[in-house]
Motif scaffolding. Structure first.
Motif, PDB file in Angstrom:
ATOM      1  N   VAL A  99       0.856  -1.183   0.000  1.00  0.00           N
ATOM      2  CA  VAL A  99       0.000   0.000   0.000  1.00  0.00           C
ATOM      3  C   VAL A  99       0.895   1.237   0.000  1.00  0.00           C
ATOM      4  O   VAL A  99       0.828   2.060  -0.894  1.00  0.00           O
ATOM      5  CB  VAL A  99      -0.953   0.013   1.216  1.00  0.00           C
ATOM      6  N   ARG A 100       1.752   1.321   1.025  1.00  0.00           N
ATOM      7  CA  ARG A 100       2.693   2.443   1.082  1.00  0.00           C
ATOM      8  C   ARG A 100       3.763   2.178   2.136  1.00  0.00           C
ATOM      9  O   ARG A 100       3.531   1.451   3.100  1.00  0.00           O
ATOM     10  CB  ARG A 100       1.997   3.762   1.365  1.00  0.00           C
ATOM     11  N   LYS A 101       4.894   2.788   1.913  1.00  0.00           N
ATOM     12  CA  LYS A 101       5.950   2.775   2.907  1.00  0.00           C
ATOM     13  C   LYS A 101       5.583   3.814   3.959  1.00  0.00           C
ATOM     14  O   LYS A 101       5.018   4.863   3.631  1.00  0.00           O
ATOM     15  CB  LYS A 101       7.286   3.130   2.243  1.00  0.00           C
ATOM     16  N   LEU A 102       5.875   3.524   5.212  1.00  0.00           N
ATOM     17  CA  LEU A 102       5.606   4.518   6.260  1.00  0.00           C
ATOM     18  C   LEU A 102       6.535   5.701   6.078  1.00  0.00           C
ATOM     19  O   LEU A 102       7.678   5.546   5.649  1.00  0.00           O
ATOM     20  CB  LEU A 102       5.813   3.906   7.651  1.00  0.00           C
ATOM     21  N   GLY A 103       6.050   6.880   6.447  1.00  0.00           N
ATOM     22  CA  GLY A 103       6.873   8.079   6.364  1.00  0.00           C
ATOM     23  C   GLY A 103       8.139   7.951   7.197  1.00  0.00           C
ATOM     24  O   GLY A 103       9.196   8.449   6.820  1.00  0.00           O
ATOM     25  N   ARG A 104       8.015   7.253   8.329  1.00  0.00           N
ATOM     26  CA  ARG A 104       9.155   6.988   9.193  1.00  0.00           C
ATOM     27  C   ARG A 104       8.933   5.614   9.797  1.00  0.00           C
ATOM     28  O   ARG A 104       7.865   5.337  10.339  1.00  0.00           O
ATOM     29  CB  ARG A 104       9.234   8.048  10.306  1.00  0.00           C
ATOM     30  N   ALA A 105       9.946   4.751   9.716  1.00  0.00           N
ATOM     31  CA  ALA A 105       9.828   3.408  10.296  1.00  0.00           C
ATOM     32  C   ALA A 105       9.655   3.528  11.810  1.00  0.00           C
ATOM     33  O   ALA A 105      10.197   4.441  12.442  1.00  0.00           O
ATOM     34  CB  ALA A 105      11.071   2.585   9.972  1.00  0.00           C
ATOM     35  N   VAL A 106       8.888   2.615  12.382  1.00  0.00           N
ATOM     36  CA  VAL A 106       8.653   2.575  13.833  1.00  0.00           C
ATOM     37  C   VAL A 106       9.379   1.352  14.376  1.00  0.00           C
ATOM     38  O   VAL A 106       9.068   0.225  13.982  1.00  0.00           O
ATOM     39  CB  VAL A 106       7.148   2.532  14.159  1.00  0.00           C
ATOM     40  N   THR A 107      10.331   1.593  15.267  1.00  0.00           N
ATOM     41  CA  THR A 107      11.177   0.510  15.759  1.00  0.00           C
ATOM     42  C   THR A 107      10.520  -0.264  16.891  1.00  0.00           C
ATOM     43  O   THR A 107       9.649   0.259  17.600  1.00  0.00           O
ATOM     44  CB  THR A 107      12.532   1.046  16.264  1.00  0.00           C
ATOM     45  N   LEU A 108      10.979  -1.489  17.075  1.00  0.00           N
ATOM     46  CA  LEU A 108      10.516  -2.316  18.179  1.00  0.00           C
ATOM     47  C   LEU A 108      10.798  -1.633  19.512  1.00  0.00           C
ATOM     48  O   LEU A 108       9.969  -1.663  20.413  1.00  0.00           O
ATOM     49  CB  LEU A 108      11.179  -3.696  18.126  1.00  0.00           C
ATOM     50  N   ARG A 109      11.940  -0.993  19.621  1.00  0.00           N
ATOM     51  CA  ARG A 109      12.286  -0.278  20.853  1.00  0.00           C
ATOM     52  C   ARG A 109      11.253   0.813  21.174  1.00  0.00           C
ATOM     53  O   ARG A 109      10.814   0.951  22.305  1.00  0.00           O
ATOM     54  CB  ARG A 109      13.683   0.328  20.740  1.00  0.00           C
ATOM     55  N   GLU A 110      10.848   1.567  20.146  1.00  0.00           N
ATOM     56  CA  GLU A 110       9.829   2.610  20.341  1.00  0.00           C
ATOM     57  C   GLU A 110       8.492   2.000  20.743  1.00  0.00           C
ATOM     58  O   GLU A 110       7.787   2.541  21.592  1.00  0.00           O
ATOM     59  CB  GLU A 110       9.646   3.429  19.055  1.00  0.00           C
ATOM     60  N   ILE A 111       8.147   0.882  20.106  1.00  0.00           N
ATOM     61  CA  ILE A 111       6.871   0.215  20.420  1.00  0.00           C
ATOM     62  C   ILE A 111       6.869  -0.254  21.871  1.00  0.00           C
ATOM     63  O   ILE A 111       5.913  -0.034  22.605  1.00  0.00           O
ATOM     64  CB  ILE A 111       6.623  -0.946  19.431  1.00  0.00           C
ATOM     65  N   LYS A 112       7.965  -0.895  22.293  1.00  0.00           N
ATOM     66  CA  LYS A 112       8.060  -1.396  23.668  1.00  0.00           C
ATOM     67  C   LYS A 112       8.045  -0.258  24.694  1.00  0.00           C
ATOM     68  O   LYS A 112       7.601  -0.452  25.823  1.00  0.00           O
ATOM     69  CB  LYS A 112       9.323  -2.235  23.847  1.00  0.00           C
ATOM     70  N   ALA A 113       8.511   0.913  24.315  1.00  0.00           N
ATOM     71  CA  ALA A 113       8.563   2.061  25.224  1.00  0.00           C
ATOM     72  C   ALA A 113       7.224   2.783  25.333  1.00  0.00           C
ATOM     73  O   ALA A 113       7.055   3.647  26.192  1.00  0.00           O
ATOM     74  CB  ALA A 113       9.646   3.041  24.766  1.00  0.00           C
ATOM     75  N   ASN A 114       6.262   2.436  24.474  1.00  0.00           N
ATOM     76  CA  ASN A 114       4.970   3.119  24.445  1.00  0.00           C
ATOM     77  C   ASN A 114       3.962   2.319  25.273  1.00  0.00           C
ATOM     78  O   ASN A 114       3.562   1.227  24.877  1.00  0.00           O
ATOM     79  CB  ASN A 114       4.496   3.252  22.995  1.00  0.00           C
ATOM     80  N   PRO A 115       3.510   2.863  26.431  1.00  0.00           N
ATOM     81  CA  PRO A 115       2.575   2.119  27.279  1.00  0.00           C
ATOM     82  C   PRO A 115       1.258   1.765  26.588  1.00  0.00           C
ATOM     83  O   PRO A 115       0.636   0.756  26.920  1.00  0.00           O
ATOM     84  CB  PRO A 115       2.322   3.052  28.462  1.00  0.00           C
ATOM     85  N   THR A 116       0.850   2.553  25.596  1.00  0.00           N
ATOM     86  CA  THR A 116      -0.375   2.278  24.847  1.00  0.00           C
ATOM     87  C   THR A 116      -0.268   0.947  24.102  1.00  0.00           C
ATOM     88  O   THR A 116      -1.282   0.307  23.820  1.00  0.00           O
ATOM     89  CB  THR A 116      -0.648   3.427  23.841  1.00  0.00           C
ATOM     90  N   LEU A 117       0.958   0.519  23.785  1.00  0.00           N
ATOM     91  CA  LEU A 117       1.166  -0.684  22.977  1.00  0.00           C
ATOM     92  C   LEU A 117       1.667  -1.867  23.811  1.00  0.00           C
ATOM     93  O   LEU A 117       2.100  -2.880  23.256  1.00  0.00           O
ATOM     94  CB  LEU A 117       2.158  -0.375  21.846  1.00  0.00           C
ATOM     95  N   ALA A 118       1.570  -1.785  25.130  1.00  0.00           N
ATOM     96  CA  ALA A 118       2.100  -2.831  26.019  1.00  0.00           C
ATOM     97  C   ALA A 118       1.459  -4.193  25.791  1.00  0.00           C
ATOM     98  O   ALA A 118       2.103  -5.229  25.988  1.00  0.00           O
ATOM     99  CB  ALA A 118       1.942  -2.411  27.476  1.00  0.00           C
ATOM    100  N   ASP A 119       0.189  -4.227  25.355  1.00  0.00           N
ATOM    101  CA  ASP A 119      -0.509  -5.497  25.146  1.00  0.00           C
ATOM    102  C   ASP A 119      -0.449  -5.984  23.704  1.00  0.00           C
ATOM    103  O   ASP A 119      -1.052  -7.001  23.355  1.00  0.00           O
ATOM    104  CB  ASP A 119      -1.973  -5.381  25.588  1.00  0.00           C
ATOM    105  N   MET A 120       0.264  -5.272  22.864  1.00  0.00           N
ATOM    106  CA  MET A 120       0.379  -5.643  21.454  1.00  0.00           C
ATOM    107  C   MET A 120       1.024  -7.029  21.337  1.00  0.00           C
ATOM    108  O   MET A 120       1.968  -7.351  22.046  1.00  0.00           O
ATOM    109  CB  MET A 120       1.245  -4.577  20.762  1.00  0.00           C
ATOM    110  N   GLU A 121       0.494  -7.869  20.440  1.00  0.00           N
ATOM    111  CA  GLU A 121       1.042  -9.214  20.272  1.00  0.00           C
ATOM    112  C   GLU A 121       2.522  -9.184  19.909  1.00  0.00           C
ATOM    113  O   GLU A 121       3.270 -10.070  20.303  1.00  0.00           O
ATOM    114  CB  GLU A 121       0.249 -10.009  19.228  1.00  0.00           C
ATOM    115  N   LEU A 122       2.964  -8.178  19.173  1.00  0.00           N
ATOM    116  CA  LEU A 122       4.380  -8.042  18.827  1.00  0.00           C
ATOM    117  C   LEU A 122       5.239  -7.980  20.091  1.00  0.00           C
ATOM    118  O   LEU A 122       6.348  -8.502  20.119  1.00  0.00           O
ATOM    119  CB  LEU A 122       4.599  -6.785  17.978  1.00  0.00           C
ATOM    120  N   VAL A 123       4.716  -7.372  21.148  1.00  0.00           N
ATOM    121  CA  VAL A 123       5.436  -7.243  22.410  1.00  0.00           C
ATOM    122  C   VAL A 123       5.258  -8.499  23.260  1.00  0.00           C
ATOM    123  O   VAL A 123       6.225  -9.059  23.789  1.00  0.00           O
ATOM    124  CB  VAL A 123       4.960  -5.985  23.176  1.00  0.00           C
ATOM    125  N   ARG A 124       4.029  -8.963  23.399  1.00  0.00           N
ATOM    126  CA  ARG A 124       3.721 -10.100  24.279  1.00  0.00           C
ATOM    127  C   ARG A 124       4.177 -11.444  23.720  1.00  0.00           C
ATOM    128  O   ARG A 124       4.587 -12.325  24.464  1.00  0.00           O
ATOM    129  CB  ARG A 124       2.219 -10.181  24.564  1.00  0.00           C
TER     130      ARG A 124
END
Length: 137
Positions: A89-114
């Protein structure tokens, strides 16, 4: 019917975002984990997924759309495993790293993290929107 969201991991030295862009449409195959395969079986045309570079980069780099679901994995001689076709569909304007995802409390339950070893994961709509926000979209 509501669209579902997913995350699909690929090692970029095996199959990268650029490889998919060059092909125009790719087959997502080779998945040999039952939960990940069930996620593939649940995918419908029109669903969207984040394309995640695993091992090298560890980041979400783009968005793909499921163009065909419910196909048998062509790499499985026994015909038991699932596959889907995807189109970029499209490349993201800026890649989002696993480190950033893990640091975001909103994404704590994301399957990528768990479930960090899961290669095809379900994404909740709120998680989808948060990752897009993090990418600058």
């Amino acid at each position: 019917m509501a669209k579902s969201y997913w995350l699909m991991k690929s090692e970029p030295d095996a199959y990268s975002w650029d490889d998919l862009m060059a092909e125009g449409e790719g087959t997502w195959d080779g998945v040999r984990n039952h939960r990940a395969a069930n996620n593939l079986r649940a995918m419908k045309p029109g669903d969207q997924a984040f394309f995640y570079h695993s091992n090298i980069g560890k980041e979400i780099v783009g968005i793909v759309e499921i163009s065909a679901g419910g196909i048998v994995d062509p790499t499985d001689p026994e015909g038991k495993w699932a596959a889907v076709k995807v189109k970029p569909v499209r490349k993201l304007g800026r890649a989002v790293t696993l480190r950033e995802i893990k640091a975001n409390p909103t994404l704590a339950d994301m399957e990528l993290v768990r479930l960090s070893r899961l290669s095809v994961a379900e994404i909740k709509p709120t998680e989808w929107q948060e990752v897009l926000r993090m990418s600058g979209e």
